[in-house]
Write a protein that holds these residues in place. Structure first.
Motif, PDB file in Angstrom:
ATOM      1  N   ARG A 277       0.848  -1.215   0.000  1.00 48.16           N
ATOM      2  CA  ARG A 277       0.000   0.000   0.000  1.00 48.16           C
ATOM      3  C   ARG A 277       0.872   1.250   0.000  1.00 48.16           C
ATOM      4  O   ARG A 277       0.570   2.236  -0.698  1.00 48.16           O
ATOM      5  N   ALA A 278       1.955   1.218   0.754  1.00 46.82           N
ATOM      6  CA  ALA A 278       2.864   2.369   0.788  1.00 46.82           C
ATOM      7  C   ALA A 278       3.496   2.594  -0.581  1.00 46.82           C
ATOM      8  O   ALA A 278       3.679   3.743  -1.018  1.00 46.82           O
ATOM      9  N   ASP A 281       0.936   4.181  -2.782  1.00 44.40           N
ATOM     10  CA  ASP A 281       0.710   5.587  -2.428  1.00 44.40           C
ATOM     11  C   ASP A 281       1.750   6.507  -3.046  1.00 44.40           C
ATOM     12  O   ASP A 281       1.555   7.735  -3.100  1.00 44.40           O
ATOM     13  N   ASN A 282       2.860   5.932  -3.495  1.00 38.04           N
ATOM     14  CA  ASN A 282       3.897   6.743  -4.136  1.00 38.04           C
ATOM     15  C   ASN A 282       3.622   6.977  -5.620  1.00 38.04           C
ATOM     16  O   ASN A 282       4.371   7.690  -6.285  1.00 38.04           O
ATOM     17  N   ASP A 285      -1.486  10.505  -8.374  1.00 38.78           N
ATOM     18  CA  ASP A 285      -2.897  10.389  -8.756  1.00 38.78           C
ATOM     19  C   ASP A 285      -3.042  10.573 -10.262  1.00 38.78           C
ATOM     20  O   ASP A 285      -2.508  11.529 -10.838  1.00 38.78           O
ATOM     21  N   GLU A 300      -7.425   2.054  -8.484  1.00 40.36           N
ATOM     22  CA  GLU A 300      -8.320   2.136  -7.328  1.00 40.36           C
ATOM     23  C   GLU A 300      -8.761   0.739  -6.887  1.00 40.36           C
ATOM     24  O   GLU A 300      -8.890   0.460  -5.690  1.00 40.36           O
ATOM     25  N   LYS A 303      -5.885  -0.819  -5.048  1.00 40.95           N
ATOM     26  CA  LYS A 303      -5.767  -0.240  -3.707  1.00 40.95           C
ATOM     27  C   LYS A 303      -6.842  -0.804  -2.775  1.00 40.95           C
ATOM     28  O   LYS A 303      -6.585  -1.097  -1.606  1.00 40.95           O
ATOM     29  N   ASP A 307      -6.256  -2.912   0.572  1.00 38.11           N
ATOM     30  CA  ASP A 307      -6.851  -2.486   1.848  1.00 38.11           C
ATOM     31  C   ASP A 307      -7.631  -3.636   2.488  1.00 38.11           C
ATOM     32  O   ASP A 307      -7.598  -3.832   3.714  1.00 38.11           O
TER      33      ASP A 307
END
Length: 649
Positions: A277-278, A281-282, A285, A300, A303, A307
């Protein structure tokens, strides 16, 4: 040569970090071995096998077939091809993952390496760390201002670089540069050497750094002594402030250090989905334009899946089917057990809670790990008991036995628990006497029998069994002692039949043969002594630096010499002198060397080594004055002066 603990190193690392002068880690080939990168001697063997037809290699003398000269024979392209093959097959190992975490969290400023692999950089990438990297093979100049903290420095070059410093001529290229690097970062920081033998030219520059005011820690491979060059050139130098950490390989050392620093397990191992996940996140968008829409949706979705995985497999929160929920709970419980074993954190309340949860799950994987946890807990308690005495020790040993019982209750085929149980029963027996000691020894033998019943090739159990049979025999006499010694010899024979290089078994076998010989006379005694010599010979062939084997060998020779006369006795005394001197040269005790000189009427040497042995607290004054080897010296003024000197302490 001073030793240190990982706990001391961890304390120094915390202090260094607080002072913004975090340590320097220096990596050798041993740090990459479990990642699939071979050691130098393995590379030599590989070159000889793959390039046997190379005329340059054929023309080398046998003694010249060294790593550097064989690499020279391959030429630059051949060297690069060979090493890149190793790189392609390698994987990130424990050492580099945990070291990367230390650098990511500010506990390490520099990683210097004589390795050519990229395992350190790959491990750092798992933590989203991309440090400054310096390749000494292509760097022409360096100033302190350009040598940044949080750096990885390749002292021999990188595998993909224009140059790899493998030959003597190539290494000479950086002779001027390496000292500048080392001196620019040395002061104010602890140094930690892992997996490094000191067998390359860089070590000569390390020796020239002088005193390490913030400490130098040399991590040995398990309990192997560093090479003579390292000991004499660095570790044994007075005022160098250098220490040795023994008992670990590179991976085990990094695991223990991470625990001693109080750090969590690396996220990539402990919470892999959080780590993914980290990484996600890099990713910037994605612009929600029509032609990017599919990419954005896919990201999405990914992700969301990650999650969900975090909740299900790392937090155990999602209610799904009973089977999935049980699997998630099982995985979490197994990770918790593994974490406790790594940290050696045996909190009864925590373990009782885990055991209760395990009962409800009835999962084979959880139960197996729980049994291992109880076994490890027993080992920890037994180790603590060995540092205590009296009722306190007794109580701790009994607690250990209870843990072993719980372990085999969960996993009846856990041979490790039976072996450890037997060993700690034997250790407790050694502190007792009479019927109580006998009963404990017999119980230990029963545990070893169960261990080998489960795993017939468990050489450790046979070896331990033999050791305690011999120890029990020393408390007996006559036929009973004989029978126990003979049983012990049979166990040693089984142990070395399984593991031919078990030098410890030959050493103990020799000791117990010597003990049995001392209870006999004439030809029978001499035959047993000769058998003992054979066992000691085998022990030192397997481990040439085993000073304890040489010391015992000298002791048994001395005992036989006392039963002989004339030339036979003199020859045995000289052999005893040789073995005892060898033990001293290897760092062992010198008391029996003193005794040998005393029996040979060499007063000066006898008192010289007696003084040294008392200074080292090898024996106490009462033992010496009661020892018949010194009977001819009791009225000697020089002997009495030595005794009186230490009697006052």
């Amino acid at each position: 040569m001073e030793t240190a603990t990982i706990e001391q190193l961890a304390y120094d690392m915390k202090e260094a970090k607080a002072n913004n002068r975090s340590p320097i880690f220096f990596l050798g080939a041993g740090a990459s071995r479990t990642g699939g990168i071979p050691l130098a001697n393995e590379i030599v063997a590989d070159i000889l096998a793959k390039h046997a037809a190379n005329p340059r290699i054929i023309n080398l003398k046998q003694e010249d077939k060294t790593y550097a000269k064989l690499m020279d024979c391959l030429g630059p392209n051949g060297r690069n091809t060979l090493l890149k093959g190793y790189i392609n097959d390698s994987k990130i190992n424990v050492t580099h993952i945990y070291l990367a975490q230390l650098m990511a969290q500010g506990y390490v400023d520099y990683v210097l390496t004589v390795n050519f692999d990229n395992l350190m950089l790959k491990a750092l990438a798992l933590f989203n760390e991309f440090p400054s990297t310096y390749d000494m093979a292509i760097l022409n100049d360096l100033t302190t201002s350009t040598f940044k903290e949080k750096s990885v420095v390749y002292l021999h070059g990188q595998h993909h670089g224009l140059w790899l410093l493998n030959t003597e001529q190539e290494m000479a290229k950086v002779d001027d540069l390496v000292p500048k690097i080392l001196h620019s970062i040395k002061d104010g920081r602890p140094w930690v050497f892992v997996g490094y033998s000191g067998g390359d030219p860089v070590f000569e520059h390390i020796k020239g750094l002088g005193r390490f005011d913030n400490g130098l820690y040399w991590v040995t491979f398990n309990n192997e002594k560093p090479g003579d060059g390292v000991c004499q050139g660095l570790l044994e130098k007075s005022h160098s402030n250098a220490f040795v950490i023994e008992g670990y390989d590179a991976d085990a050392f990094m695991l223990k250090l991470n625990s001693a620093l109080g750090l969590p397990e690396p996220t990539i191992i402990d919470k892999p989905f959080t780590s993914i996940r980290a990484m996600l996140d890099n990713i910037v968008d994605i612009d929600d334009q029509e032609h990017f829409k599919g990419v954005k949706q896919r990201l999405e979705i990914v992700k969301g899946q990650v999650d969900e995985a975090i909740q299900q497999f790392e937090q155990g929160k999602i209610e799904t089917s009973g089977k999935s929920q049980a699997k998630a709970e099982s995985d979490l419980l197994q990770k918790e057990i593994i974490d406790l074993m790594i940290k050696e954190d045996y909190q009864p309340d925590t373990i009782n809670r885990i055991a209760a949860n395990a009962t409800g799950l009835n999962d084979a994987g959880v139960n197996s790990l729980l049994a291992d946890l109880y076994n490890n807990w027993g080992v920890d308690l037994g180790g603590l008991a060995a540092t205590k005495s009296g009722d306190e020790a007794d109580a701790l040993y009994r607690e250990a036995f209870a843990k072993y019982q719980q372990a085999v209750g969960i996993k009846p085929d856990l041979h490790e628990a039976y072996n450890n149980w037997g060993t700690h029963l034997g250790k407790l027996a050694a502190t007792q006497s009479g019927d109580e000691a006998d009963a404990l020894y017999r119980e230990a033998f029963a545990k070893y029998q169960q261990a080998v019943g489960i795993k017939p090739d468990k050489h450790e159990a046979y070896y331990n069994w033999g050791t305690y049979l011999g120890n029990l025999a020393t408390t007996k006499s006559g036929d009973e002692a004989d029978a126990l010694y003979r049983e012990a010899f049979a166990k040693y024979q089984q142990a070395v039949g399984i593991k031919q290089d078990l030098h410890e078994a030959y050493y103990n076998w020799g000791n117990h043969l010597g003990n049995l010989a001392a209870t006999k006379s004439g030809d029978e005694a001499e035959a047993l002594y000769r058998q003992a010599f054979d066992k000691f010979q085998k022990a030192v062939e397997l481990k040439p630096d085993d000073h304890e084997a040489y010391y015992s060998w000298g002791t048994v020779l001395l005992n036989l010499a006392k039963t002989q006369a004339g030339g036979d006795a003199e020859a045995l005394y000289r052999q005893a002198l040789e073995k005892c001197q060898k033990a001293v040269d290897l760092g062992g005790k010198c008391y029996n060397l003193a005794c040998t000189y005393a029996l040979m009427q060499d007063k000066d040497n006898a008192l010289l080594y007696l003084n040294r042995s008392l200074e080292n607290k090898e024996e106490n004054i009462e033992f010496v004055t009661d020892d018949t080897d010194w009977a001819g010296f009791l009225d000697d003024e020089n002997f009495k002066a030595v005794i009186n000197r230490y009697a006052k302490l």
